[in-house]
Design an enzyme around this catalytic site. Structure first.
Site, short mmCIF file in Angstrom:
data_model
loop_
_atom_site.label_atom_id
_atom_site.label_comp_id
_atom_site.label_asym_id
_atom_site.label_seq_id
_atom_site.Cartn_x
_atom_site.Cartn_y
_atom_site.Cartn_z
CE LYS A 1 34.23 69.51 11.42
NZ LYS A 1 34.11 70.79 10.67
CD GLU B 1 45.59 63.66 2.16
OE1 GLU B 1 46.53 64.44 2.49
OE2 GLU B 1 44.65 64.02 1.46
CD GLU C 1 50.22 71.21 3.88
OE1 GLU C 1 50.01 70.52 2.88
OE2 GLU C 1 49.65 71.02 4.97
#
Length: 503
Positions: free
Chosen positions: A192, A268, A401
């Protein structure tokens, strides 16, 4: 801040016709069962490029059935590794033959630099396939020494049907970091791609078929995370899921895996990677690494050096250099070879970055340069390269982040202080060290809690170099032979020995 017009560009760069917009299931391009489609947007203008089939749970079910049939009954896991390797090599060659078009798709979809796509992203994707093709016929277990009269050995078997969920920042690179080792292992899969960047993944599905990858082995379902992505993570017939994306979604992936069939998960996730520059560093080299570390791919990179710690002896000199370079950085149309930074991927990301810049100002960090959107022709999601100084660890711009061209600078005195501050993050994906002192490099690299440490370099990736996180940056490794082992099960086989002359 440079910028360039578009008119002459469109003639010099051939914008490709979009050929593939449907789901790829069992070797065929098909509409979604619902018939629904969604727009994929060009971040240079905010306008639609094409309408793409919107896959949902029912489409994921079809793709998983195809992958399961291909795994249980099809040739792929039963081919000799050398034959899988040949087809993977052919797949790589087909990518090389279509570099321009593939690079253009990622530029259109993600605002990535066209020159970089042609030179790096697309050729390196083909090289990743070749690296794992070379491993396909070298997968084997061990003969074991038992303490009693038994003969035992291990088999490394393909794990089965794998779900890969890919982010939008490196659509091609990450497609192949996941698909290549899984193919080499003999797995079948459903991919996906991110809803922001579906175009290249569908093109790769087409090339896989041309390369002789059997039907059902590689399926691509385009769609959204909460529907198609969630269906993959909670599917009872998917054996493993590999996800690259945010920590917040990573949690949901893991939860869905736990609550369904306990499929193997590798994640990740985000990063807030520190770059530590010591007094003995070459200032020009260090400034260059710090700048590229945050502005490469417009800061949309999980290992961006978003926190830069500079030792007090060279701080002023380095910061001056950094600000000069940031001001000269050229932002504009990513098809223009002179441009160094294209638009952020979409409106949501663009607005998120601008919100963090406001947080930085509000929390008392010093804005040295940038900090504003760039309206190029009144359109597109462009952000100025932005540098904040006097950043403290409790500020949002130091903790979160941002995934954009926003750098947080701080000054330090001692090695111990640098290590402590660098480690004061929930993330642990990467870190950089700039020093000429081998002892400092050794001490600091062993003290930082992160998956990749770059000494006097940055973004030094390679197919043989495992890549992944510590802490809330996730677990499991992409790249290297470690990635191959994610897609293999270890089975121990034991048989009694009678009348053996030795044990």
């Amino acid at each position: 801040m440079g910028s360039h017009g578009n008119d002459s560009l469109e003639s010099s760069v051939k914008i490709p016709t979009i050929k593939f917009t449907k789901l790829f299931i069992n070797g065929e391009f098909v509409d979604s069962i619902s018939g629904k489609t969604f727009e994929t947007i060009d971040p240079r203008t905010g306008e639609a490029i094409a309408r793409i089939a919107e896959g949902d749970k029912e489409d994921v079910d079809l793709a998983v059935n195809a992958a399961r049939h291909a795994f249980d009954n099809g040739p792929w896991p039963r081919l000799p590794g050398s034959e899988r390797a040949k087809r993977m090599m052919k797949f790589a060659d087909l990518i090389d033959q279509n570099v321009e078009e593939l690079a253009a798709l990622d530029t259109l979809d993600a605002g990535k630099l066209f020159s970089m796509g042609k030179a790096v992203d697309i050729p390196s994707s083909a090289d990743t396939l070749r690296y794992y093709a070379g491993a396909a016929d070298k997968i084997h277990g061990d003969v074991l020494k038992m303490s009693r009269e038994f003969h035992a050995y291990t088999l490394h078997e393909p794990i089965g049907v794998v779900g890969h969920i890919i982010p939008w920042n490196f659509p091609s690179t990450l497609f192949f970091l996941k698909v290549s080792p899984a193919l080499a292992a003999g797995c079948t899969m459903i991919v996906k791609p991110a809803e922001q960047t579906p175009l290249s993944a569908l093109y790769y599905a087409h090339l896989a078929k041309l390369a002789g990858i059997p039907d059902g082995v590689l399926n691509v379902v385009t769609g959204f995370g909460p529907t198609a992505g969630a269906a993959i993570c909670s599917h009872m017939d998917i054996d493993a899921v590999s996800f690259t994306g945010s920590t917040e979604v990573g949690r949901m992936v893991m939860k869905a895996a736990a609550e369904s069939n306990l499929k193997v998960v590798s994640l990740e996730l985000g990063g807030k990677s520190p770059l530590i520059i010591f007094d003995d560093a070459d200032v020009d080299m260090a400034a260059q690494l710090a700048l590229i570390g945050i502005l490469f791919n417009k800061g949309e990179i999980c290992v961006a050096s978003s926190r830069v710690y500079v030792q007090e002896g060279i701080y002023d000199k380095l910061v001056k250099k950094l600000v000069e370079m940031a001001k000269a950085w050229v932002v504009g149309d990513p098809f223009d070879p002179k441009v160094q930074q294209g638009p952020q991927v979409d409106k949501e990301q663009f607005e998120k970055i601008l919100t963090y810049i406001e947080h930085g100002k509000r929390e008392g960090a010093t804005l040295l340069t940038g900090g504003k959107p760039l309206a190029l022709g009144g359109k597109g999601y462009y952000v100025e390269p932005t540098i904040f100084a006097e950043v403290k660890e409790d500020m949002l711009i130091a903790k979160d982040e941002i995934f954009g061209p926003v750098l947080a600078l701080a000054k330090f005195k001692t090695i111990d202080e640098a290590i402590k501050r660098a480690n004061s993050t929930r993330y642990g994906l990467a870190a950089g060290i700039v020093t000429k002192d081998l002892n400092v490099a050794n001490t600091v690299s062993r003290s930082l809690r992160a998956g990749t440490i770059w000494i006097n370099c940055y973004f030094a990736f390679g197919n043989d170099c495992p890549f992944g996180g510590y802490k809330m940056s996730g677990f499991g490794r992409d790249s290297g032979l470690e990635a191959l082992h994610k897609y293999l099960q270890v089975k121990s086989v034991v048989t009694p020995l009678y009348n053996s002359p030795w044990l």
